[in-house]
Design an enzyme around this catalytic site. Sequence first.
Site, PDB file in Angstrom:
ATOM      1  N   THR A 129      28.856   5.258  10.290  1.00 59.40           N
ATOM      2  CA  THR A 129      29.207   5.779   8.969  1.00 59.40           C
ATOM      3  C   THR A 129      29.928   4.738   8.109  1.00 59.40           C
ATOM      4  O   THR A 129      30.536   3.803   8.637  1.00 59.40           O
ATOM      5  CB  THR A 129      30.123   7.011   9.165  1.00 59.40           C
ATOM      6  OG1 THR A 129      30.735   7.354   7.931  1.00 59.40           O
ATOM      7  CG2 THR A 129      31.248   6.717  10.150  1.00 59.40           C
ATOM      8  N   ASP A 130      29.890   4.952   6.788  1.00 61.00           N
ATOM      9  CA  ASP A 130      30.640   4.067   5.887  1.00 61.00           C
ATOM     10  C   ASP A 130      32.152   4.311   5.989  1.00 61.00           C
ATOM     11  O   ASP A 130      32.946   3.521   5.491  1.00 61.00           O
ATOM     12  CB  ASP A 130      30.183   4.244   4.424  1.00 61.00           C
ATOM     13  CG  ASP A 130      30.352   5.665   3.889  1.00 61.00           C
ATOM     14  OD1 ASP A 130      30.760   6.558   4.655  1.00 61.00           O
ATOM     15  OD2 ASP A 130      30.085   5.876   2.682  1.00 61.00           O
ATOM     16  N   GLU A 131      32.548   5.425   6.643  1.00 61.85           N
ATOM     17  CA  GLU A 131      33.975   5.767   6.682  1.00 61.85           C
ATOM     18  C   GLU A 131      34.796   4.762   7.495  1.00 61.85           C
ATOM     19  O   GLU A 131      36.016   4.710   7.373  1.00 61.85           O
ATOM     20  CB  GLU A 131      34.159   7.192   7.215  1.00 61.85           C
ATOM     21  CG  GLU A 131      33.384   8.179   6.363  1.00 61.85           C
ATOM     22  CD  GLU A 131      33.732   9.643   6.595  1.00 61.85           C
ATOM     23  OE1 GLU A 131      34.858   9.940   6.996  1.00 61.85           O
ATOM     24  OE2 GLU A 131      32.839  10.477   6.366  1.00 61.85           O
ATOM     25  N   TYR A 154      38.424  10.711  12.924  1.00 58.99           N
ATOM     26  CA  TYR A 154      36.959  10.582  12.973  1.00 58.99           C
ATOM     27  C   TYR A 154      36.540   9.142  12.707  1.00 58.99           C
ATOM     28  O   TYR A 154      35.829   8.516  13.500  1.00 58.99           O
ATOM     29  CB  TYR A 154      36.299  11.528  11.959  1.00 58.99           C
ATOM     30  CG  TYR A 154      34.833  11.204  11.704  1.00 58.99           C
ATOM     31  CD1 TYR A 154      33.901  11.251  12.738  1.00 58.99           C
ATOM     32  CD2 TYR A 154      34.376  10.835  10.432  1.00 58.99           C
ATOM     33  CE1 TYR A 154      32.561  10.942  12.514  1.00 58.99           C
ATOM     34  CE2 TYR A 154      33.040  10.531  10.198  1.00 58.99           C
ATOM     35  CZ  TYR A 154      32.134  10.585  11.240  1.00 58.99           C
ATOM     36  OH  TYR A 154      30.805  10.269  11.017  1.00 58.99           O
ATOM     37  N   LYS A 158      34.752   6.338  15.182  1.00 63.35           N
ATOM     38  CA  LYS A 158      33.454   5.710  14.901  1.00 63.35           C
ATOM     39  C   LYS A 158      33.611   4.185  14.808  1.00 63.35           C
ATOM     40  O   LYS A 158      32.753   3.435  15.287  1.00 63.35           O
ATOM     41  CB  LYS A 158      32.850   6.254  13.601  1.00 63.35           C
ATOM     42  CG  LYS A 158      32.367   7.687  13.649  1.00 63.35           C
ATOM     43  CD  LYS A 158      31.230   7.942  14.617  1.00 63.35           C
ATOM     44  CE  LYS A 158      29.938   7.276  14.229  1.00 63.35           C
ATOM     45  NZ  LYS A 158      28.814   7.691  15.141  1.00 63.35           N
TER      46      LYS A 158
HETATM   47  P1  NAD Z   1      26.073  16.575  13.589  1.00 57.06           P
HETATM   48  O1  NAD Z   1      27.490  16.964  13.818  1.00 57.06           O
HETATM   49  O2  NAD Z   1      25.212  17.437  12.730  1.00 57.06           O
HETATM   50  O3  NAD Z   1      25.303  16.445  14.993  1.00 57.06           O
HETATM   51  C1  NAD Z   1      25.854  15.791  16.094  1.00 57.06           C
HETATM   52  C2  NAD Z   1      25.005  16.064  17.318  1.00 57.06           C
HETATM   53  O4  NAD Z   1      25.640  15.438  18.444  1.00 57.06           O
HETATM   54  C3  NAD Z   1      24.878  17.562  17.652  1.00 57.06           C
HETATM   55  O5  NAD Z   1      23.557  17.889  18.001  1.00 57.06           O
HETATM   56  C4  NAD Z   1      25.805  17.741  18.834  1.00 57.06           C
HETATM   57  O6  NAD Z   1      25.408  18.794  19.712  1.00 57.06           O
HETATM   58  C5  NAD Z   1      25.719  16.369  19.516  1.00 57.06           C
HETATM   59  N1  NAD Z   1      26.934  16.084  20.307  1.00 57.06           N
HETATM   60  C6  NAD Z   1      28.223  16.145  19.886  1.00 57.06           C
HETATM   61  N2  NAD Z   1      29.068  15.857  20.907  1.00 57.06           N
HETATM   62  C7  NAD Z   1      28.275  15.610  21.991  1.00 57.06           C
HETATM   63  C8  NAD Z   1      28.553  15.262  23.342  1.00 57.06           C
HETATM   64  N3  NAD Z   1      29.805  15.122  23.793  1.00 57.06           N
HETATM   65  N4  NAD Z   1      27.510  15.062  24.185  1.00 57.06           N
HETATM   66  C9  NAD Z   1      26.228  15.221  23.750  1.00 57.06           C
HETATM   67  N5  NAD Z   1      25.913  15.558  22.489  1.00 57.06           N
HETATM   68  C10 NAD Z   1      26.921  15.754  21.623  1.00 57.06           C
HETATM   69  O7  NAD Z   1      26.128  15.092  13.051  1.00 57.06           O
HETATM   70  P2  NAD Z   1      25.202  14.348  11.997  1.00 57.06           P
HETATM   71  O8  NAD Z   1      25.725  14.619  10.642  1.00 57.06           O
HETATM   72  O9  NAD Z   1      23.780  14.603  12.315  1.00 57.06           O
HETATM   73  O10 NAD Z   1      25.571  12.829  12.341  1.00 57.06           O
HETATM   74  C11 NAD Z   1      24.828  12.082  13.304  1.00 57.06           C
HETATM   75  C12 NAD Z   1      25.387  10.682  13.394  1.00 57.06           C
HETATM   76  O11 NAD Z   1      25.338  10.060  12.112  1.00 57.06           O
HETATM   77  C13 NAD Z   1      26.870  10.645  13.811  1.00 57.06           C
HETATM   78  O12 NAD Z   1      27.049   9.588  14.708  1.00 57.06           O
HETATM   79  C14 NAD Z   1      27.615  10.425  12.518  1.00 57.06           C
HETATM   80  O13 NAD Z   1      28.819   9.727  12.747  1.00 57.06           O
HETATM   81  C15 NAD Z   1      26.614   9.588  11.739  1.00 57.06           C
HETATM   82  N6  NAD Z   1      26.701   9.741  10.265  1.00 57.06           N
HETATM   83  C16 NAD Z   1      26.729  10.960   9.666  1.00 57.06           C
HETATM   84  C17 NAD Z   1      26.773  11.045   8.275  1.00 57.06           C
HETATM   85  C18 NAD Z   1      26.763  12.386   7.561  1.00 57.06           C
HETATM   86  O14 NAD Z   1      26.956  12.421   6.330  1.00 57.06           O
HETATM   87  N7  NAD Z   1      26.503  13.495   8.220  1.00 57.06           N
HETATM   88  C19 NAD Z   1      26.798   9.880   7.498  1.00 57.06           C
HETATM   89  C20 NAD Z   1      26.760   8.637   8.160  1.00 57.06           C
HETATM   90  C21 NAD Z   1      26.710   8.586   9.540  1.00 57.06           C
HETATM   91  P1  TYD Z   2      32.818  16.248   3.876  1.00 57.73           P
HETATM   92  O1  TYD Z   2      31.513  16.925   3.577  1.00 57.73           O
HETATM   93  O2  TYD Z   2      33.719  16.866   4.890  1.00 57.73           O
HETATM   94  O3  TYD Z   2      32.471  14.737   4.232  1.00 57.73           O
HETATM   95  P2  TYD Z   2      33.467  13.461   4.439  1.00 57.73           P
HETATM   96  O4  TYD Z   2      34.860  13.935   4.527  1.00 57.73           O
HETATM   97  O5  TYD Z   2      32.970  12.929   5.744  1.00 57.73           O
HETATM   98  O6  TYD Z   2      33.203  12.572   3.271  1.00 57.73           O
HETATM   99  O7  TYD Z   2      33.651  16.134   2.524  1.00 57.73           O
HETATM  100  C1  TYD Z   2      33.100  15.495   1.378  1.00 57.73           C
HETATM  101  C2  TYD Z   2      34.167  15.477   0.318  1.00 57.73           C
HETATM  102  O8  TYD Z   2      34.466  16.818  -0.078  1.00 57.73           O
HETATM  103  C3  TYD Z   2      35.504  14.910   0.795  1.00 57.73           C
HETATM  104  O9  TYD Z   2      36.089  14.186  -0.275  1.00 57.73           O
HETATM  105  C4  TYD Z   2      36.335  16.133   1.112  1.00 57.73           C
HETATM  106  C5  TYD Z   2      35.829  17.157   0.119  1.00 57.73           C
HETATM  107  N1  TYD Z   2      35.858  18.565   0.557  1.00 57.73           N
HETATM  108  C6  TYD Z   2      36.427  19.542  -0.264  1.00 57.73           C
HETATM  109  O10 TYD Z   2      36.948  19.264  -1.371  1.00 57.73           O
HETATM  110  N2  TYD Z   2      36.420  20.839   0.179  1.00 57.73           N
HETATM  111  C7  TYD Z   2      35.881  21.206   1.389  1.00 57.73           C
HETATM  112  O11 TYD Z   2      35.924  22.397   1.749  1.00 57.73           O
HETATM  113  C8  TYD Z   2      35.290  20.181   2.210  1.00 57.73           C
HETATM  114  C9  TYD Z   2      34.687  20.523   3.544  1.00 57.73           C
HETATM  115  C10 TYD Z   2      35.304  18.870   1.750  1.00 57.73           C
END
Ligand code: NAD
Ligand code: TYD
Length: 347
Positions: A129-131, A154, A158
Amino acid sequence: TGGSGFIGGHLVRRLLKETNCIIFNIDNLTYASDIESILNIEQSKNRFFLYRIDIKDSHLVSQAVKEIKPDIIFHLAAETHVDRSLDNPLRFIETNIIGTFNILQASLNYYQKLSLLKQKSFRLHHISTDEVFGSLGSTGKFDEETKYDPRSPYSASKASSDHLVRAWFHSYKLPILITNCSNNYGPYQFPEKLIPLAINKALNGESIPLYGKGENVRDWLFVNDHARAIDVIFHHGKLGETYNIGGFNEWKNIDLIKVIIKTVDRLLGREEGASDKLITYVTDRAGHDLRYAIDPTKLKDELGWEPSLQFEEGIKKTVKWYLENQEWLDNVASGVYQEYYQNMYKN
Ligand code: NAD
Ligand code: TYD
């Protein structure tokens, strides 16, 4: 790993539809997962197999990798919600750091026993992630050279996992790729993240919590564009390298919420502005990062990837999907799938 999550699910469906590869999904099916949307597509028959395994268990991970004999590994399994990481950081340390360590060790043991030919094409692609880069002020963007500066449990977990993956490349020559992507949105995202949460609340006429002043900025990318970027980078990316993925699409939270509720109201035939009153300012998230913005120039210049979807179109598509799939939204939100998985998919 993590193929039943939001992004993993999109990647799996893409690979099932566009290639003839066989997919083994290591995933312990946490609250954020959904396996039905994969099993429901025709191409999953005989080409999609679930290993219900917790990546914290080194023995099970190592056994699974030996058994599966993968040509490549995409590692997406993770705990992913910042608010949950503030409440329960240990889960994030265990899954994101120890879990990634277990994947690395299992991959390395497996890789070292492969033939030279198979070693040449093997890759472990770590999805991040970019975080990890921390928080920006009002200007600038994260590129691949930006110093890591994570600020939440988090993002720190990561960042640690990224460091481990890079270390296994330099120390043991494990062929890896790392991608750091901005915030994703689209169908099948668990409704605790901002966009599906706001859609769900607007649909049900419930208040939409906006943290602080609503002025934090995120850079949003449609999830299918992320899955396509992973595909491009895995095929053409340079081993050991990092690629940033982003949509040139920054939004202040308050402006984003306004677009979402306007879209919901319009699609439901409600009066313009009907849901504006739902926006509720609440106490800010602890350590809330102000702004994220990705500079994906390297990916564009070296590998020709660009986002394909305009944000307005992506949001409309997304809202429409949630409106048409309210049963899915209700089921994941209420934990119905969790009970079902407990019975259906034993370890
Ligand atoms: P998500 O939370 O929707 O899915 C995560 C998956 O991992 C789920 O299917 C869960 O069951 C599995 N999982 C969690 N803990 C586990 C464990 N201990 N053992 C086995 N499986 C496990 O997440 P996502 O949004 O699909 O993100 C996927 C990846 O992409 C992550 O690594 C996240 O850091 C990265 N990512 C997400 C975003 C975003 O905006 N969602 C952006 C950039 C990067
Ligand atoms: P989120 O979807 O949790 O992603 P991330 O924190 O990983 O960027 O949140 C996106 C943005 O929205 C973040 O600035 C936090 C804000 N936010 C709210 O204002 N209210 C909410 O209920 C949630 C879940 C997030």
